[in-house]
Each structure stands twice: as structure tokens, then as C-alpha cells.
Scaffold this motif. Structure first.
Motif, mmCIF file in Angstrom:
data_model
loop_
_atom_site.group_PDB
_atom_site.id
_atom_site.type_symbol
_atom_site.label_atom_id
_atom_site.label_comp_id
_atom_site.label_asym_id
_atom_site.label_seq_id
_atom_site.Cartn_x
_atom_site.Cartn_y
_atom_site.Cartn_z
ATOM 1 N N ASP A 16 1.152 -1.664 0.046
ATOM 2 C CA ASP A 16 0.172 0.542 0.076
ATOM 3 C C ASP A 16 0.703 1.058 0.041
ATOM 4 O OD1 ASP A 16 -1.930 -1.792 0.076
ATOM 5 O OD2 ASP A 16 -2.126 -1.779 2.368
ATOM 6 N N ILE A 17 1.908 1.026 0.230
ATOM 7 C CA ILE A 17 2.977 1.956 0.013
ATOM 8 C C ILE A 17 4.119 1.655 -0.241
ATOM 9 C CG2 ILE A 17 4.433 3.995 1.835
ATOM 10 C CD1 ILE A 17 2.203 3.411 4.454
ATOM 11 N N PRO A 18 4.917 2.612 -1.274
ATOM 12 C CA PRO A 18 6.030 2.001 -2.159
ATOM 13 C C PRO A 18 7.385 2.164 -1.113
ATOM 14 C CG PRO A 18 5.589 4.000 -2.500
ATOM 15 C CD PRO A 18 3.897 3.886 -1.765
ATOM 16 N N SER A 19 8.410 0.922 -1.780
ATOM 17 C CA SER A 19 9.560 1.074 -0.895
ATOM 18 C C SER A 19 9.947 0.290 -2.181
ATOM 19 C CB SER A 19 9.599 -0.126 0.664
ATOM 20 O OG SER A 19 9.213 -1.413 -0.388
ATOM 21 N N THR A 20 12.022 0.324 -2.193
ATOM 22 C CA THR A 20 12.321 0.248 -2.525
ATOM 23 C C THR A 20 13.045 -1.914 -2.404
ATOM 24 O OG1 THR A 20 13.348 2.386 -3.822
ATOM 25 C CG2 THR A 20 14.952 0.529 -3.701
ATOM 26 N N GLU A 21 12.644 -2.497 -2.813
ATOM 27 C CA GLU A 21 13.510 -4.102 -2.490
ATOM 28 C C GLU A 21 14.281 -3.475 -2.067
ATOM 29 O OE1 GLU A 21 12.450 -8.068 -3.349
ATOM 30 O OE2 GLU A 21 10.530 -7.015 -3.094
ATOM 31 N N VAL A 22 14.888 -4.748 -1.030
ATOM 32 C CA VAL A 22 16.461 -5.634 -1.240
ATOM 33 C C VAL A 22 16.537 -6.730 -1.614
ATOM 34 C CG1 VAL A 22 18.390 -5.449 -0.252
ATOM 35 C CG2 VAL A 22 17.376 -3.430 -0.326
ATOM 36 N N ALA A 23 16.000 -7.515 -0.150
ATOM 37 C CA ALA A 23 15.759 -9.009 -0.661
ATOM 38 C C ALA A 23 13.855 -9.065 0.069
ATOM 39 C CB ALA A 23 16.946 -9.738 0.587
ATOM 40 N N THR A 24 13.567 -10.133 0.171
ATOM 41 C CA THR A 24 12.191 -10.434 0.836
ATOM 42 C C THR A 24 12.449 -12.445 0.643
ATOM 43 O OG1 THR A 24 9.964 -10.584 0.628
ATOM 44 C CG2 THR A 24 11.305 -11.126 -1.362
ATOM 45 N N VAL A 68 16.749 -12.562 10.738
ATOM 46 C CA VAL A 68 17.985 -12.039 11.590
ATOM 47 C C VAL A 68 19.027 -13.178 9.545
ATOM 48 C CG1 VAL A 68 19.907 -12.139 12.247
ATOM 49 C CG2 VAL A 68 17.941 -11.630 13.556
ATOM 50 N N ALA A 69 18.078 -14.155 8.761
ATOM 51 C CA ALA A 69 18.904 -14.276 8.285
ATOM 52 C C ALA A 69 18.564 -13.903 7.185
ATOM 53 C CB ALA A 69 18.392 -15.495 7.963
ATOM 54 N N LEU A 70 17.349 -13.476 6.855
ATOM 55 C CA LEU A 70 17.326 -12.374 5.792
ATOM 56 C C LEU A 70 18.022 -11.042 5.665
ATOM 57 C CD1 LEU A 70 15.360 -11.840 2.944
ATOM 58 C CD2 LEU A 70 14.048 -10.225 4.550
ATOM 59 N N ALA A 71 18.229 -10.415 7.644
ATOM 60 C CA ALA A 71 19.246 -9.255 7.517
ATOM 61 C C ALA A 71 20.460 -9.427 6.598
ATOM 62 C CB ALA A 71 19.599 -8.841 8.519
ATOM 63 N N ALA A 72 21.080 -10.616 6.665
ATOM 64 C CA ALA A 72 22.785 -10.628 6.601
ATOM 65 C C ALA A 72 22.129 -10.955 5.137
ATOM 66 C CB ALA A 72 23.197 -12.176 7.441
ATOM 67 N N GLU A 73 20.786 -11.461 4.478
ATOM 68 C CA GLU A 73 20.783 -11.574 2.790
ATOM 69 C C GLU A 73 20.752 -10.060 2.057
ATOM 70 O OE1 GLU A 73 17.575 -12.915 -0.546
ATOM 71 O OE2 GLU A 73 17.949 -13.849 1.511
ATOM 72 N N ALA A 74 20.435 -9.529 2.800
ATOM 73 C CA ALA A 74 20.558 -8.412 2.243
ATOM 74 C C ALA A 74 21.777 -7.608 2.763
ATOM 75 C CB ALA A 74 19.303 -7.013 3.096
ATOM 76 N N ALA A 75 22.476 -7.181 3.095
ATOM 77 C CA ALA A 75 23.664 -6.715 3.836
ATOM 78 C C ALA A 75 24.484 -7.555 2.135
ATOM 79 C CB ALA A 75 24.405 -7.363 4.721
ATOM 80 N N THR A 76 24.777 -8.899 2.393
ATOM 81 C CA THR A 76 25.316 -9.394 1.353
ATOM 82 C C THR A 76 24.810 -8.960 -0.035
ATOM 83 O OG1 THR A 76 26.085 -11.785 2.406
ATOM 84 C CG2 THR A 76 25.936 -11.686 0.076
ATOM 85 N N LYS A 77 23.609 -8.827 -0.122
ATOM 86 C CA LYS A 77 22.937 -8.212 -1.604
ATOM 87 C C LYS A 77 24.179 -7.051 -2.411
ATOM 88 C CE LYS A 77 19.194 -10.280 -2.602
ATOM 89 N NZ LYS A 77 17.996 -10.539 -3.223
ATOM 90 N N ASP A 78 23.998 -6.012 -0.658
ATOM 91 C CA ASP A 78 24.671 -4.294 -0.588
ATOM 92 C C ASP A 78 25.857 -4.461 -0.693
ATOM 93 O OD1 ASP A 78 22.627 -2.279 -0.769
ATOM 94 O OD2 ASP A 78 22.669 -0.932 0.942
ATOM 95 N N GLY A 79 26.360 -6.027 -0.632
ATOM 96 C CA GLY A 79 28.117 -5.433 -0.470
ATOM 97 C C GLY A 79 28.952 -5.350 0.210
ATOM 98 N N LEU A 80 27.937 -5.376 1.646
ATOM 99 C CA LEU A 80 28.607 -4.890 2.615
ATOM 100 C C LEU A 80 29.749 -6.237 3.931
ATOM 101 C CD1 LEU A 80 25.494 -3.089 4.434
ATOM 102 C CD2 LEU A 80 27.305 -2.123 3.077
ATOM 103 N N ASP A 81 29.935 -7.331 3.303
ATOM 104 C CA ASP A 81 30.087 -8.496 3.755
ATOM 105 C C ASP A 81 31.958 -8.054 4.036
ATOM 106 O OD1 ASP A 81 27.651 -9.905 4.243
ATOM 107 O OD2 ASP A 81 28.633 -11.037 2.851
ATOM 108 N N ALA A 82 32.682 -7.064 3.076
ATOM 109 C CA ALA A 82 33.733 -7.226 3.195
ATOM 110 C C ALA A 82 34.322 -6.501 4.317
ATOM 111 C CB ALA A 82 33.957 -6.235 2.173
ATOM 112 N N ASP A 83 33.555 -5.451 4.343
ATOM 113 C CA ASP A 83 34.062 -4.122 5.218
ATOM 114 C C ASP A 83 32.864 -4.537 6.962
ATOM 115 O OD1 ASP A 83 35.974 -2.642 3.939
ATOM 116 O OD2 ASP A 83 34.777 -1.316 2.717
#
Length: 120
Positions: A16-24, A68-83
């Protein structure tokens, strides 16, 4: 999904409210924060309404793990794993919880400072 009528996150999950999906997933949804506190700021919410992490962990600990697992997946998709990245949730007024639907913030993309200023 059990939708609370006045909950902004329930409305986002329902589309009902738009958002920018990272992972689902079947259980949770991750999307970009409209007012980012870091270069990468993702909000992760369970699709079922729970008011805070205390209630969620007591009534549905398995769902807590899915979020929490989806949070980790989203972080990985956003390239945050390295740092590295931070996972943060607020529970209650004193912690600064402003939306009464449990949510986690994934923060990263730069060196993050301390959570609070030193106490005197």
C-alpha cells in the motif's frame, strides 16, 4: 500476514506504501530506509506484525531467526560483507523505537561510530 491498520510497516509489506526492496522471503521483507543514517541503510521487518523484538522472540523465536537471516542476505546483496555491517533494533521508548512493528536496521558502507556518546 496479520496487518495492523495503522502500522506503516504493515502497509509497506502489503504494498500500500511504495518501498525499494533489497531482499524478501516468505517470512520477512528488507527495504531501503527513506532517511538513511549510513550510506547503506536497510530496514528488515517480519511480515507478521509483532510490536517489538521482546514480544517476537518470546512468541515466535523461529521467525526471529528468519528475520536475522534476511538481514544477512540483504547486507550481502548490498556488498557490505567485506568491510562489515551493523544490525540494530530498538525496543521501547527509551531505546528510541518509533514504529511499533519490530524492525532491524542494517547499517554499513562506511566506518560506523560508537552507538552512544560516552557517559559522564
Amino acid at each position: 500476514m496479520n496487518k495492523e491498520p495503522d502500522c506503516i510497516f504493515c502497509s509497506i509489506i502489503a504494498g500500500d506504501i511504495p518501498s525499494t526492496e533489497v531482499a524478501t522471503s516468505e517470512h520477512a521483507y528488507a527495504f531501503r530506509d527513506l532517511h538513511p543514517a549510513a550510506p547503506s541503510h536497510i530496514v528488515v521487518v517480519p511480515k507478521r506484525h509483532h510490536p517489538n523484538v521482546n514480544e517476537l522472540s518470546h512468541t515466535d523465536p523461529e521467525l526471529t531467526g528468519h528475520v536475522v537471516a534476511l538481514a544477512a542476505e540483504a547486507a550481502t546483496k548490498d556488498g557490505l560483507d567485506a568491510d562489515g555491517w551493523r544490525l540494530l533494533t530498538n525496543t521501547g521508548e527509551h531505546a528510541g523505537q518509533t514504529v511499533q512493528h519490530v524492525h532491524f536496521h542494517v547499517l554499513g558502507g562506511e566506518r560506523l561510530g560508537p552507538l552512544n556518546a560516552p557517559r559522564n
